[in-house]
Design an enzyme around this catalytic site. Structure first.
Site, short mmCIF file in Angstrom:
data_model
loop_
_atom_site.label_atom_id
_atom_site.label_comp_id
_atom_site.label_asym_id
_atom_site.label_seq_id
_atom_site.Cartn_x
_atom_site.Cartn_y
_atom_site.Cartn_z
CG HIS A 135 -34.82 1.54 -45.85
ND1 HIS A 135 -33.66 0.56 -45.12
CD2 HIS A 135 -34.09 1.31 -46.83
CE1 HIS A 135 -33.00 -0.11 -45.83
NE2 HIS A 135 -32.96 0.48 -46.99
CG HIS A 187 -30.69 3.29 -48.66
ND1 HIS A 187 -30.32 4.36 -49.68
CD2 HIS A 187 -30.95 2.11 -49.42
CE1 HIS A 187 -30.56 3.63 -50.67
NE2 HIS A 187 -31.00 2.45 -50.56
CD GLU A 313 -28.85 -5.26 -53.39
OE1 GLU A 313 -28.97 -4.07 -52.95
OE2 GLU A 313 -29.61 -6.00 -53.40
CD GLU A 329 -30.12 -2.26 -56.91
OE1 GLU A 329 -31.10 -2.04 -56.43
OE2 GLU A 329 -29.21 -2.36 -56.11
CB CYS A 331 -31.36 1.13 -58.20
SG CYS A 331 -33.07 0.72 -57.92
CB CYS A 408 -35.90 -0.37 -55.39
SG CYS A 408 -34.49 -1.67 -55.60
#
Length: 646
Positions: A135, A187, A313, A329, A331, A408
């Site tokens: 990340h 990501h 996810e 999620e 997000c 997040c």
């Protein structure tokens, strides 16, 4: 370095009873609460250590790195939310806190421009050795977004300058030149951030780097395999060894279906739309449209939730939309807002604004308690006692949580709500598009003339909208008004005179081309009837079931209003349903009530699990509340999809 102030942030102010309530909660509760969380000042919650990590990286504190490898991104999203909040409501104390934090980031930055606390503290000699999993570029992207927002809100350049040093360094690390890494992030996030940075700085290197990451993704030989071999890593890392998890299974332009981690996917799709707009790349435009159609027509929940699978996810497959085990999620719905906004910039189509609206009023704000003190990471469409008793439901929480180790969602939600003004209008040379119906005031330049539009509405509870147009002198321009996809019989008047719109709707918008005079008034009426929504028959989980929607708001039943065992309730297909505003309930919401049938459980013998009998049903009154507001009273069962009967 050239800098440009984005008009999106400066020219529209939200003045809306519904959204100002949300905004005030974020400003009063969420931003201060998250600041405490980042500084480990909250009792009985997972420690963040995020600010302390920066102090250690700056050499101002001793200790070890703590938290997720992407912990820096929580700080970035908090700063971004602060920036939008400062634009709405100047606050010297909050701005001073943000300035001091930005100073700390500057002191934590390495001499070559590198800025990442995990590798600075924990693995200082291993930068860029695991781009797939760790990340670095994701965190850099969020910091860049925060720097752009802070500059636009305050005019202060320090954060932009810090991130320019980092972005310039990254530009030397990645590319096809000698000694450069020919790869892309695990990501996605930096791709869309670099486009924003290009807008502010005017530096084309940032646009080229964003496009490089997109163009390189998924091509052979596969970067992730090369990277693993280079670092001597032979062990699998859970789902990450599937390149589809991070949308690297195919070159981007060959991707036709959404697969893998939903947030990664939608951040990438946002960047693809950005790049299609900026570069005129028709192949990226076509890819954007193809993926949009797959996501919104085959893999999206009625609440605009995305990502049906807990494992990874992730998206699973077309029409696989389980309600009680959905991951959805917070997000992901927020990322859908970002993507829909970029698709609107590509093409003015009402369906993009419709989806954006669905996400705003349902799958995003459901992630936060009405008081802003607790949060959902996962937003299921059905909750029963299985949520606390079955391992395959372990990700589904029956109540919102105070904080998360992977935090997040809360700061992401804060930055979305505080930046709402960006999603309401689009200004072209001779056309003002009204995308969302939110009380607001905006200043625009159309055909070279200053135009102010003030919007008044009690949306989403009422479908009446007043648009007040003010000009210094009579001005010709087009006003493009979106007719919501849920609306069956829209009406428009100008200064009290009805106009026909039946033949004038183009891609969901009514275009009114006229000479506008000062104080012209456009009234819109979007009748808000209770609608019974059915899913495509391919969605096996909702066969024979119905969901309730009024305007843009999706509804659900809660145990607190309707008793337990909600699965025993059947809604007659022809039954009367009534909507009423309840001022004292859930900060003031419209509820839906009506007569339903409930299986009589007391007539069933406790000694029988199965029997050749006919269910007995009795009439009951039900009450449905907006999905976004569920679980703000007593914990209990919840259902969006209800059994339907004749």
């Amino acid at each position: 370095m050239k800098t440009n102030t984005s008009k999106n942030l400066a020219n529209v102010t939200v003045q809306d009873s519904f959204w100002n309530q949300q905004l005030e909660v974020v400003q009063r509760e969420v931003i201060p609460y998250q600041w405490k969380a980042l500084n480990d000042e909250l009792p009985d919650t997972e420690p963040s250590h995020a600010i302390e990590n920066f102090r250690i990286a700056a050499g101002e504190s001793d200790g070890e790195y703590y938290g997720m490898v992407f912990q820096d991104s929580d700080v970035a999203k908090w700063l971004e939310a602060v920036a939008y909040s400062l634009h709405v409501t100047p606050d010297e104390t909050l701005e001073k806190t943000a300035d001091e934090l930005i100073d700390l980031l500057g002191r934590a930055q390495q001499n070559d421009g590198y800025l990442n606390t995990y590798y600075t503290i924990k693995e200082p000699g291993k930068r860029w050795t695991n781009v797939r999993d760790n990340h670095e570029l994701y965190c850099a992207g969020h910091l860049i977004e925060a720097a752009v927002a802070y500059y636009e809100a305050t005019g202060k350049r320090k954060f932009v300058d810090i991130m320019a040093r980092y972005a310039d360094y990254i530009n030397t690390v990645f590319g096809d030149g000698p000694g450069q890494i020919q790869g892309y992030p695990g990501h996605q996030e930096i791709e869309l951030a670099l486009v924003k940075f290009y807008h502010v700085t005017g530096k084309e290197d940032y646009l080229r780097l964003s496009k490089y990451f997109i163009d390189k993704r998924g091509k052979q030989p596969h970067f992730y395999e090369i990277e693993k071999e280079r670092r001597g890593d032979s062990k699998p890392f859970w789902w990450n060894d599937d390149p589809g998890y991070s949308q690297a299974h195919l070159p981007v332009r060959e991707q036709t279906k959404a697969v893998g981690h939903s947030v990664r996917a939608l951040y990438m799709y946002t960047a693809i739309a950005d790049l299609a707009k900026e570069t005129g790349d028709d192949s990226l435009r076509e890819t954007s449209e193809t993926l949009w159609n797959n996501v919104t027509r085959k893999q999206m929940y009625v609440t605009a939730g995305l990502g049906s699978g807990e494992f990874g996810e992730a998206f699973t497959f077309d029409y696989d939309l389980p309600n009680d085990t959905s991951y959805t999620e917070t997000c992901a719905s927020i990322a859908l807002v970002f993507w829909a906004d970029r698709m609107l910039k590509l093409a003015k189509k009402g369906e993009y604004a419709d989806v954006l609206e669905r996400a705003l009023y349902n799958g995003t704000i459901s992630g936060m308690n009405l008081d802003g003190k607790k949060f959902f990471y996962v937003n299921p469409l059905e909750v029963s006692q299985a949520a606390s008793r079955r391992h395959d439901h372990k990700h589904v929480k029956p109540v919102r949580q105070g904080w998360f180790g992977c935090a997040c969602c809360p700061p992401n939600l804060a930055r979305m709500i505080t930046s709402l003004n960006r999603y309401l209008y689009t200004e072209d040379i001779d056309t003002l598009y009204v995308h969302q119906y939110t009380g607001s005031k905006g200043s625009f330049t159309l055909n070279g003339e200053a135009v102010t539009v003030r919007q008044e509405t009690n949306y989403p509870w009422e479908g009446n909208v007043a648009l007040h147009v003010n000009v210094d002198q009579p001005t010709n321009f087009k006003l493009a008004i979106r007719v919501p996809g849920w609306c069956q019989d829209a009406k428009v008047t100008i200064n009290g005179e009805a106009i026909s719109i039946v033949d004038d709707i183009v891609d969901g918008y009514v275009y009114i081309d006229r000479e506008w005079k000062d104080s012209d008034l456009v009234n819109l009426v979007f009748p808000m009837e209770v609608q019974r929504i059915h899913a495509n028959p391919h969605v096996r989980e909702t066969a024979g079931q119905v969901a309730l929607q009024r305007g843009p708001v999706v509804y659900c039943l809660e145990q607190v209003d309707n008793g337990e065992n909600l699965h025993n309730i059947f809604l007659p297909s022809e039954g009367k349903l009534e909507a009423a505003f309840e001022q004292e309930l859930l900060n003031g919401v419209v509820t839906i009530s009506g007569e339903a049938l409930r299986i009589v459980e007391t007539t069933w013998s406790d000694d029988s699990l199965y029997a050749p009998v006919t269910y007995q049903k009795t009439p009951v009154q039900i009450k449905a509340v907006p999905y976004f507001a569920w679980c703000n009273r007593e914990p209990g069962e919840m259902r969006v999809w209800l059994n339907e009967t004749k």
